[in-house]
Design an enzyme around this catalytic site. Structure first.
Site, PDB file in Angstrom:
ATOM      1  N   LYS A   1     -19.863 -30.351  12.114  1.00 38.26           N
ATOM      2  CA  LYS A   1     -18.355 -30.316  11.901  1.00 38.26           C
ATOM      3  C   LYS A   1     -17.805 -28.992  12.479  1.00 38.26           C
ATOM      4  O   LYS A   1     -18.408 -27.994  12.711  1.00 38.26           O
ATOM      5  CB  LYS A   1     -18.142 -30.023  10.324  1.00 38.26           C
ATOM      6  CG  LYS A   1     -16.901 -29.770  10.011  1.00 38.26           C
ATOM      7  CD  LYS A   1     -16.657 -28.324   9.034  1.00 38.26           C
ATOM      8  CE  LYS A   1     -16.990 -27.142   9.929  1.00 38.26           C
ATOM      9  NZ  LYS A   1     -16.508 -25.984   9.350  1.00 38.26           N
ATOM     10  N   THR A   2     -16.458 -29.318  13.112  1.00 39.22           N
ATOM     11  CA  THR A   2     -15.726 -28.193  13.544  1.00 39.22           C
ATOM     12  C   THR A   2     -14.697 -28.739  14.499  1.00 39.22           C
ATOM     13  O   THR A   2     -14.861 -29.571  15.210  1.00 39.22           O
ATOM     14  CB  THR A   2     -16.512 -27.000  14.290  1.00 39.22           C
ATOM     15  OG1 THR A   2     -15.294 -26.062  14.531  1.00 39.22           O
ATOM     16  CG2 THR A   2     -17.179 -27.240  15.431  1.00 39.22           C
TER      17      THR A   2
ATOM     18  N   ARG B   1     -16.575 -19.947   2.987  1.00 37.42           N
ATOM     19  CA  ARG B   1     -17.361 -19.324   4.174  1.00 37.42           C
ATOM     20  C   ARG B   1     -18.331 -18.130   3.591  1.00 37.42           C
ATOM     21  O   ARG B   1     -19.040 -17.340   4.539  1.00 37.42           O
ATOM     22  CB  ARG B   1     -16.313 -18.311   5.067  1.00 37.42           C
ATOM     23  CG  ARG B   1     -15.254 -19.261   5.881  1.00 37.42           C
ATOM     24  CD  ARG B   1     -14.756 -18.603   7.042  1.00 37.42           C
ATOM     25  NE  ARG B   1     -13.764 -19.284   7.711  1.00 37.42           N
ATOM     26  CZ  ARG B   1     -13.971 -20.198   8.674  1.00 37.42           C
ATOM     27  NH1 ARG B   1     -15.268 -20.577   8.884  1.00 37.42           N
ATOM     28  NH2 ARG B   1     -12.934 -20.969   9.221  1.00 37.42           N
TER      29      ARG B   1
ATOM     30  N   ASP C   1     -22.541 -21.450  12.601  1.00 39.62           N
ATOM     31  CA  ASP C   1     -22.885 -20.574  11.861  1.00 39.62           C
ATOM     32  C   ASP C   1     -23.524 -21.344  10.479  1.00 39.62           C
ATOM     33  O   ASP C   1     -24.713 -20.770   9.958  1.00 39.62           O
ATOM     34  CB  ASP C   1     -21.816 -19.628  11.517  1.00 39.62           C
ATOM     35  CG  ASP C   1     -21.452 -18.643  12.503  1.00 39.62           C
ATOM     36  OD1 ASP C   1     -22.308 -18.571  13.427  1.00 39.62           O
ATOM     37  OD2 ASP C   1     -20.313 -18.505  12.503  1.00 39.62           O
TER      38      ASP C   1
ATOM     39  N   ASP D   1     -13.296 -27.146  16.490  1.00 40.86           N
ATOM     40  CA  ASP D   1     -13.489 -26.211  17.784  1.00 40.86           C
ATOM     41  C   ASP D   1     -14.099 -27.059  18.974  1.00 40.86           C
ATOM     42  O   ASP D   1     -14.034 -26.477  20.027  1.00 40.86           O
ATOM     43  CB  ASP D   1     -14.193 -24.885  17.669  1.00 40.86           C
ATOM     44  CG  ASP D   1     -13.171 -23.954  16.515  1.00 40.86           C
ATOM     45  OD1 ASP D   1     -12.177 -24.394  15.993  1.00 40.86           O
ATOM     46  OD2 ASP D   1     -13.968 -23.231  15.812  1.00 40.86           O
TER      47      ASP D   1
ATOM     48  N   GLY E   1     -14.242 -23.858   8.105  1.00 40.05           N
ATOM     49  CA  GLY E   1     -12.930 -24.536   8.313  1.00 40.05           C
ATOM     50  C   GLY E   1     -12.958 -25.874   7.843  1.00 40.05           C
ATOM     51  O   GLY E   1     -13.740 -26.597   8.395  1.00 40.05           O
TER      52      GLY E   1
HETATM   53  P1  FBP Z   1     -15.187 -23.326  11.768  1.00 37.56           P
HETATM   54  O1  FBP Z   1     -16.002 -22.749  12.664  1.00 37.56           O
HETATM   55  O2  FBP Z   1     -15.831 -23.039  10.470  1.00 37.56           O
HETATM   56  O3  FBP Z   1     -15.149 -24.902  12.073  1.00 37.56           O
HETATM   57  O4  FBP Z   1     -13.751 -22.718  12.010  1.00 37.56           O
HETATM   58  C1  FBP Z   1     -12.700 -23.549  12.532  1.00 37.56           C
HETATM   59  C2  FBP Z   1     -11.365 -22.595  12.496  1.00 37.56           C
HETATM   60  O5  FBP Z   1     -10.172 -23.367  12.359  1.00 37.56           O
HETATM   61  C3  FBP Z   1     -11.308 -21.908  13.707  1.00 37.56           C
HETATM   62  O6  FBP Z   1     -10.624 -22.725  14.890  1.00 37.56           O
HETATM   63  C4  FBP Z   1     -10.430 -20.762  13.325  1.00 37.56           C
HETATM   64  O7  FBP Z   1     -10.555 -19.627  14.040  1.00 37.56           O
HETATM   65  C5  FBP Z   1     -10.781 -20.471  12.167  1.00 37.56           C
HETATM   66  O8  FBP Z   1     -11.418 -21.608  11.510  1.00 37.56           O
HETATM   67  C6  FBP Z   1      -9.741 -19.974  11.094  1.00 37.56           C
HETATM   68  O9  FBP Z   1     -10.440 -19.516   9.845  1.00 37.56           O
HETATM   69  P2  FBP Z   1      -9.622 -19.598   8.302  1.00 37.56           P
HETATM   70  O10 FBP Z   1      -9.840 -21.000   7.961  1.00 37.56           O
HETATM   71  O11 FBP Z   1     -10.741 -18.701   7.564  1.00 37.56           O
HETATM   72  O12 FBP Z   1      -8.375 -19.096   8.462  1.00 37.56           O
END
Ligand code: FBP
Length: 545
Positions: free
Chosen positions: A198-199, A141, A172, A201, A77
């Site tokens: 990065k994230t 991803r 991950d 979250d 993400g």
């Molecule tokens: P990462 O763990 O890859 O940083 O994901 C962040 C995130 O924004 C989460 O908060 C959310 O649940 C997910 O990505 C949403 O995924 P997508 O971008 O595939 O809709």
């Protein structure tokens, strides 16, 4: 593409670097390390990259200039600041030798496997300095875990004469970076792999990583919006706003936004699990606050809901765990999508089936069917905010009949996630990300592999930040994924004895009944330091000794 005035003005911002990275550096090595859990198993799985020391860069002449090429991948993400990691990496390798080249693999790890890449030149990098988004090379991803993917990767890395690959990702993706580093090391391929935390979250943090990049900007962006909603509902006094916030399993984003905006309610998934609360307990709590405010004539308020909440309600957690096992078999994978719900129903225990049947059909099918490539439930797709407000409405109707509630309940729903992931990075994220990227170039020059780029001491001015690297194996333990025990980076959830949660807990009863809203406003890039350069409240509370 036309640029906004902010983009044009912001392009000339020179991100700050720690003093320690400004000149030539030497490596200071610490003690040998061990993984956070399952040491014997992790050591056996990573014989070549286990136990390496934590390293810190100090001024010196230990890391020589060098001529080399580097590859970079944005994984998972989006998070504000990714472009600055890349520009920091670019400037870092160019400072070591102006002939060094940076290649970007396109649309995530899949670009490495499929040999899709571009060379990142001065003019491309200059177009993306201090901007949000991952669009410089795109993200994806694809899970890098199979030998044939690694072998396909090494072909293009050799063709481009790449000495090191930098993977910018969450827990991950950094787990996969570690597996790749081990594989290339074991094979003697001579390609280093470095990770970057990065994230948005905020769940990739531990004793060494203080915060993942993007958390600062994303939470400030959501807090601006929440503050605006609070002011709106304090003006019209007629709506209850149910606001779901991204963040996967962990409630860090919701908690940080609560600390910035003082809503009436912020649910914390980790607490709900620890206290074994049912969905009905949660609904009763919210209805109780709505009724107490109504008794004082306040038929309005805000409720923050972490997107992973549903996974933490113990009965639903047991259900998800059984669903994961059921869905992991070859037999289940062969079942068509239309028949999958019926298939899981017939294979589930009686207790979990009762929970499954009690959920609205949409929520049940999202739990049963949708997984991302890493096997995670796609919590961002589950409309918990609507589920809760609907149940609260029903509870209030029953309370009204029983004479326990007088008031009007009109809910409004919001989900903030994508709105914040590509915001222009705050000064903190712009500096932090640039430093992470620049630091990665020094880890490469120092010959390190299987390390995460780490910047510490982040509540101090940037010039005082500590730069170095941590072996990724140090953050690992074994967890069950898709039915099997796998080595993964331990996810950081909200700690109930940590300072940020304790602060919230000490204030929440007052915030629930009174109206104590705080309106943070938009991120500012220029102006007084207390407005432009503040870190998150989470970091400030965590680092206050
Ligand atoms: P990462 O763990 O890859 O940083 O994901 C962040 C995130 O924004 C989460 O908060 C959310 O649940 C997910 O990505 C949403 O995924 P997508 O971008 O595939 O809709």
């Amino acid at each position: 593409m036309q640029k906004s005035s902010l983009q044009i003005a912001r392009a000339s911002y020179q991100p700050k670097l720690p003093e320690a990275l400004k000149g030539t550096v030497s490596v200071k090595e610490g003690e040998a390390t061990r993984s956070v859990g399952d040491q014997a198993e992790i050591k056996a799985l990573f014989p070549n990259t286990y136990g390496m020391p934590v390293v810190e860069f100090v001024p010196g002449t230990g890391v020589a200039e060098g001529r080399f090429n580097v590859g970079v991948i944005l994984s998972g993400g989006q998070a504000p600041g990714g472009h600055n990691v890349i520009s920091g990496l670019f400037d870092g390798i160019r400072a070591l030798n102006p002939a060094n080249k940076l290649y970007g693999f396109l649309m995530g790890p899949g670009g490495l496997v499929d040999h899709k890449y571009i060379e990142l030149t001065d003019s491309i990098i200059d177009d993306y300095r201090n901007t949000g988004g991952f669009d410089i090379i795109g993200s994806g991803r694809t899970k890098l875990e199979e030998t044939d993917q690694f072998e396909s990767g090494i072909k293009i890395l050799r063709q481009l004469d790449i000495k090191a690959l930098v993977i910018i990702g969450g827990d991950d993706s950094n787990t996969n970076a570690c597996v790749l580093a081990e594989y290339y090391q074991a094979k003697g391929y001579g390609v280093q792999v470095i990770g970057c935390p990065k994230t948005i979250d905020g769940d990739l943090k531990n004793a060494q990583i203080e915060t993942s990049f993007g958390f600062d900007t994303a939470t400030k962006t959501y807090s601006e919006l929440i503050g605006n909603i609070e002011r709106d509902c304090n003006s019209s006094r007629k709506y209850w706003h149910f606001i779901k916030l991204m963040g996967r399993s962990a409630s860090h984003i919701a908690l940080e936004c609560a600390l910035q905006t003082h809503p009436n309610i912020c649910l914390i998934s980790e607490e709900i699990e620890a206290e074994d609360r049912s969905l009905d307990d949660i609904v009763s709590y919210i209805a109780g606050v709505v009724a107490a405010r109504a008794a004082e004539g306040n038929n309005f308020g805000t409720v923050l809901i972490p997107e992973g909440l549903i996974e933490f309600v113990p009965a639903i957690k047991r259900l998800i765990s059984e669903l994961n096992d059921i869905l992991a078999t070859d037999e289940a994978r062969a079942v068509s999508r239309e028949n999958q719900i019926e298939y899981v129903r017939t294979h589930m225990s009686k207790e979990n089936l009762a929970t499954f049947n009690s959920l609205p059909a949409g929520v049940a099918s999202q739990l049963a069917l949708d997984r991302d490539p890493h096997g995670n439930v796609q919590v961002s797709l589950i409309e918990t905010e609507k589920l809760l407000s609907h149940m609260v409405g029903e509870k209030l109707a029953a309370m009204k009949k029983a004479g326990q509630y007088v008031g009007k309940f009109t809910p409004m729903h919001h989900f903030f996630g994508y709105e914040g992931r590509c915001a222009a990075p705050s000064n903190f994220d712009a500096d932090y990300c640039y430093s992470l990227g620049y630091n990665a170039s020094r880890l490469i020059a120092a010959g390190k592999t299987g390390y995460m780029s780490v910047i510490r001491g982040t509540t101090a001015p940037a010039s005082e930040w500590i730069a170095g690297g941590v072996p990724i194996t140090m953050m690992m333990n074994l967890e069950k994924r898709s039915g099997k025990m796998k080595p993964v980076i331990r996810k950081a959830l909200v700690e109930l004895d940590g300072a940020p949660f304790k602060y919230y807990k000490a204030h929440r009863d007052e915030w629930a009944i009174k109206t104590c809203f705080v309106f943070p406003g938009a991120i500012q890039y220029w102006g007084p330091s207390e407005v432009c350069d503040q870190t998150t409240v989470t970091l400030q509370l965590e680092q206050k000794k």
